[in-house]
Design a protein around this motif. Structure first.
Motif: not given
Length: 221
Positions: A64-66, A98, A102
């Motif tokens: 994920d982005r985190h 993606h 993204w």
């Protein structure tokens, strides 16, 4: 630069056509590791003298982005401000999930951490996405290593889809004019004729493009 050619006493660089620069900055290429083990890996290659490191694949872009930001933040803190960092998302992965949104948001995050370039942010056939990304991303966009023939590079060059074109020498016939494919020298000639530059697999470009190219800060020009 380069070892003497057999029987000539001349450097290999001169035999291949002459010097474009007297020195280049090498970089280490590493796979991302979990944040807990990444610092030790970076410290090991920095201890060997590398002042530029490319990181990619594994958890990056796949959790994920985190996690993405945690990886980049960890790498920057471990490497310090003096070491160049580049990121290869690995968009040529068979199941890359993606798209443009993204890639753009990730490019902005990477720029915040001083990343020098963003490689393979999208699937390798998404030329429209790369054109848009290069237009709006705040750092240089790299790619092209999956392309195998001179003709396949032409649309990417003419559309201005990449800041850094990266022919993989193992796929394009090497440095020579021969080989199973076009060869890097022929691809380079093709780029020159279209006012574009192409370094062999991630050497930063110093030649004119169809519009001004953004070269990574700190690389020789």
């Amino acid at each position: 630069m380069g070892h003497p050619g057999p029987g000539t006493g001349q450097p290999v660089a001169r035999l291949l056509g002459g010097y474009y620069r007297s020195s280049i900055k090498p970089y280490a290429s590493l796979l991302f590791e979990e944040p807990d083990t990444l610092p030790a890996r970076l410290e090991a290659v920095i201890a060997r003298g590398f002042r530029a490191i490319k990181l990619g694949w594994r958890p990056f872009g796949r959790v994920d982005r985190h996690m993405d930001e945690r990886l980049v933040k960890t790498a920057r803190e471990a490497a310090g401000p003096e070491v160049e960092l580049m990121v290869d998302a690995g968009g040529s992965d068979q199941f890359w999930p993606h798209g443009y949104k993204w890639a753009l948001e990730t490019a902005r995050m990477l720029a915040d951490y001083g990343v020098a370039w963003f490689e393979e942010a999208l699937a390798p056939d998404d030329i429209e996405g790369f054109v848009r990304l290069r237009e709006h991303a705040p750092l240089p966009i790299a790619g092209g290593e999956v392309l195998t023939r001179r003709q396949s590079f032409i649309p990417w060059i003419e559309r201005g889809a990449l800041d850094i074109v990266q022919p993989d020498l193992t796929k394009v016939g090497g440095l020579s004019e021969g080989g199973a494919s076009a060869g890097w020298r022929r691809i380079t000639a093709c780029c020159w004729s279209r006012t574009a530059g192409t370094p062999p697999w991630a050497w930063p470009p110093t030649w004119p493009w169809s519009r001004p190219c953004r070269s990574p800060a700190g690389w020789s020009t």
